[in-house]
Write an enzyme that holds these catalytic residues in place. Structure first.
Site, PDB file in Angstrom:
ATOM      1  N   GLU A 200     -94.496 -32.763 -22.298  1.00 39.67           N
ATOM      2  CA  GLU A 200     -95.315 -32.927 -20.947  1.00 39.67           C
ATOM      3  C   GLU A 200     -95.650 -34.408 -20.705  1.00 39.67           C
ATOM      4  OE1 GLU A 200     -99.616 -30.638 -20.816  1.00 39.67           O
ATOM      5  OE2 GLU A 200     -99.262 -31.153 -23.134  1.00 39.67           O
TER       6      GLU A 200
ATOM      7  N   LYS B 107    -107.116 -27.277 -25.071  1.00 37.97           N
ATOM      8  CA  LYS B 107    -107.791 -28.540 -23.919  1.00 37.97           C
ATOM      9  C   LYS B 107    -108.557 -29.592 -24.135  1.00 37.97           C
ATOM     10  CE  LYS B 107    -107.569 -29.170 -18.856  1.00 37.97           C
ATOM     11  NZ  LYS B 107    -106.614 -29.841 -18.714  1.00 37.97           N
TER      12      LYS B 107
ATOM     13  N   ARG C 291    -108.456 -19.330 -21.722  1.00 40.70           N
ATOM     14  CA  ARG C 291    -107.830 -20.813 -22.522  1.00 40.70           C
ATOM     15  C   ARG C 291    -108.495 -21.927 -23.171  1.00 40.70           C
ATOM     16  NH1 ARG C 291    -104.493 -24.345 -18.751  1.00 40.70           N
ATOM     17  NH2 ARG C 291    -106.180 -24.840 -18.120  1.00 40.70           N
TER      18      ARG C 291
HETATM   19  N1  PLP Z   1    -101.029 -30.466 -19.727  1.00 42.01           N
HETATM   20  C1  PLP Z   1    -102.306 -31.157 -19.006  1.00 42.01           C
HETATM   21  C2  PLP Z   1    -102.174 -32.103 -20.892  1.00 42.01           C
HETATM   22  C3  PLP Z   1    -103.422 -31.423 -18.889  1.00 42.01           C
HETATM   23  O1  PLP Z   1    -104.075 -31.513 -18.793  1.00 42.01           O
HETATM   24  C4  PLP Z   1    -103.313 -30.134 -17.273  1.00 42.01           C
HETATM   25  C5  PLP Z   1    -104.833 -29.866 -16.777  1.00 42.01           C
HETATM   26  O2  PLP Z   1    -105.672 -28.754 -16.877  1.00 42.01           O
HETATM   27  C6  PLP Z   1    -101.883 -29.176 -17.669  1.00 42.01           C
HETATM   28  C7  PLP Z   1    -101.075 -29.546 -18.709  1.00 42.01           C
HETATM   29  C8  PLP Z   1    -102.163 -28.324 -16.259  1.00 42.01           C
HETATM   30  O3  PLP Z   1    -102.625 -27.089 -16.428  1.00 42.01           O
HETATM   31  P1  PLP Z   1    -103.071 -26.492 -15.241  1.00 42.01           P
HETATM   32  O4  PLP Z   1    -102.148 -25.971 -14.496  1.00 42.01           O
HETATM   33  O5  PLP Z   1    -103.993 -24.661 -16.506  1.00 42.01           O
HETATM   34  O6  PLP Z   1    -103.961 -27.156 -14.635  1.00 42.01           O
HETATM   35  C1  COI Z   2    -106.139 -30.351 -14.451  1.00 45.62           C
HETATM   36  O1  COI Z   2    -105.727 -30.692 -14.046  1.00 45.62           O
HETATM   37  O2  COI Z   2    -107.432 -29.648 -13.860  1.00 45.62           O
HETATM   38  C2  COI Z   2    -106.688 -31.062 -15.716  1.00 45.62           C
HETATM   39  O3  COI Z   2    -107.234 -31.217 -16.733  1.00 45.62           O
HETATM   40  C3  COI Z   2    -106.041 -32.476 -15.969  1.00 45.62           C
HETATM   41  C4  COI Z   2    -106.848 -33.727 -15.510  1.00 45.62           C
HETATM   42  C5  COI Z   2    -105.610 -34.422 -16.667  1.00 45.62           C
HETATM   43  C6  COI Z   2    -107.387 -34.085 -15.157  1.00 45.62           C
END
Ligand code: PLP
Ligand code: COI
Length: 341
Positions: free
Chosen positions: A220, A184, A82
């Site tokens: 989201e 991200k 990612r």
């Molecule tokens: N959506 C957003 C905007 C996020 O910042 C995060 C955190 O990383 C997620 C979703 C969840 O992603 P992940 O499960 O890969 O941490």
């Molecule tokens: C994560 O879940 O790792 C993120 O980057 C989300 C952030 C809002 C802490």
């Protein structure tokens, strides 16, 4: 290895400086060999691309202590992939996947004393990030970059742990249809700060963002994807090109189907149908699965039958299964767990 003497159960989701971090610099078209360092400061040009035009991206993953005392990470290969997508979209150089995985392993091992013990409710949060470090004044990508990984021990993202959240439908948009919502990028979070502060000032824990084009579909929150459970126990998650492809959500959909035998659907979810779901949760690395009890849309309340006291039954099963895999209580699908030591 002696652990640091921290009150693991009450550390919250805060930055706490640990001993070592990883740094690699990109210059003249290539990355240097990278190193671990005790230096937690960054010195860059006053005109660095990150300072002028926010050219930065990041990742988030965790290291866990398993029941039998190993230290592991969860699907770090997907974070590497990612971050590659984020870098390409932002015209930044890619930090190679194998090097990403090696750096994660090194920095976690170097901060072993800060990896919270099994059963403490805390984990070591790992934050890989990259930013443009050389000067730009015309709007263009920089020529030099820094990739770093910091670690910090964390507790639950939301105060109150597993207590259901109250969220509000935001009047602000998070991401445009062909924008950067699926990567991200730091800029996605900068522009969410006013929205989250407004939500907090109005007494809500988080925002639900709708699709910017029609404002009819669920996207989201600022830091997690949504999961819903129907009254007949189907697990539903919004499909959209402008949300972050959460690794936790992708893992949970697999767990729901393959471990719990539930039907799963990734599809567009209209806000109008949210009232018909039985359970709702937020999922992400930081959020793990945080139950949502209530959603408020301009004064109109949707209360889920799971209530405001505990997680709904399906959400709880998903939570227990996912954390069981992460903490080594349940057998993981092949390749999900990377053992650090
Ligand atoms: N959506 C957003 C905007 C996020 O910042 C995060 C955190 O990383 C997620 C979703 C969840 O992603 P992940 O499960 O890969 O941490
Ligand atoms: C994560 O879940 O790792 C993120 O980057 C989300 C952030 C809002 C802490």
């Amino acid at each position: 290895m002696e652990k640091k003497n921290l009150d693991w159960a009450n550390i919250g989701f805060n930055y706490r400086k640990t001993d070592m971090r990883y740094v690699s610099n990109y210059k003249n078209g290539s990355w240097d060999e990278g190193t671990l360092t005790t230096d937690d400061t960054v010195v860059i040009s006053e005109c660095a691309g990150v300072l002028q035009y926010s050219q930065s991206c990041f990742e988030g993953l965790k290291a866990y202590t398993t029941e039998d005392g190993h230290i592991v990470t969860f699907r770090p290969d997907l974070n590497a992939e990612r971050m590659e997508d984020s870098a390409k979209r932002l015209e930044m150089p890619v930090f190679p996947k194998e090097r990403f995985l090696d750096a994660v392993t090194k920095v976690v091992a170097a901060n072993e004393a800060y990896v919270p013990p099994f059963g403490s409710g805390a984990t070591l949060y790992i934050r890989p990030y990259m930013f443009a470090s050389s000067p730009v004044i015309g709007v263009k990508p920089a020529e030099e970059y820094q990739f770093r990984i910091l670690t910090t021990p964390v507790g639950p993202y939301f105060k109150g742990g597993a207590k259901p959240l109250t969220i509000c439908v935001s009047d602000f948009d998070r991401a445009a249809p062909h924008g950067t919502g699926h990567i991200k990028a730091g800029l996605n979070y900068a522009m969410s700060l006013h929205a989250i502060m407004e939500a907090h000032r109005n007494g809500f824990d988080e925002n639900m963002y709708l699709d910017a084009a029609t404002r009819t579909k669920v996207e989201e929150t600022g830091g997690a994807n949504f999961l819903f459970v129907t009254k007949d126990n189907k697990v539903v998650t919004p499909k959209s090109n402008s949300i972050l492809p959460s690794i936790t959500r992708r893992s949970l959909m697999y767990v729901a189907k393959e471990y719990l035998g539930l039907e799963v659907e990734e599809r567009e979810v209209y806000f109008d149908e949210v009232k018909d779901f039985a359970e709702c949760g937020l999922c992400g690395t930081a959020a793990v699965i945080s139950p949502v009890g209530k959603i408020v849309n301009h004064g109109e309340e949707i209360q889920f039958s799971s209530g405001m006291e505990t997680m709904g039954p399906v959400t709880k099963k998903l939570y227990d299964t996912l954390t069981g895999i992460q903490m080594g209580r349940l057998e993981a699908p092949k390749g999900w767990i990377h053992v650090i030591k």
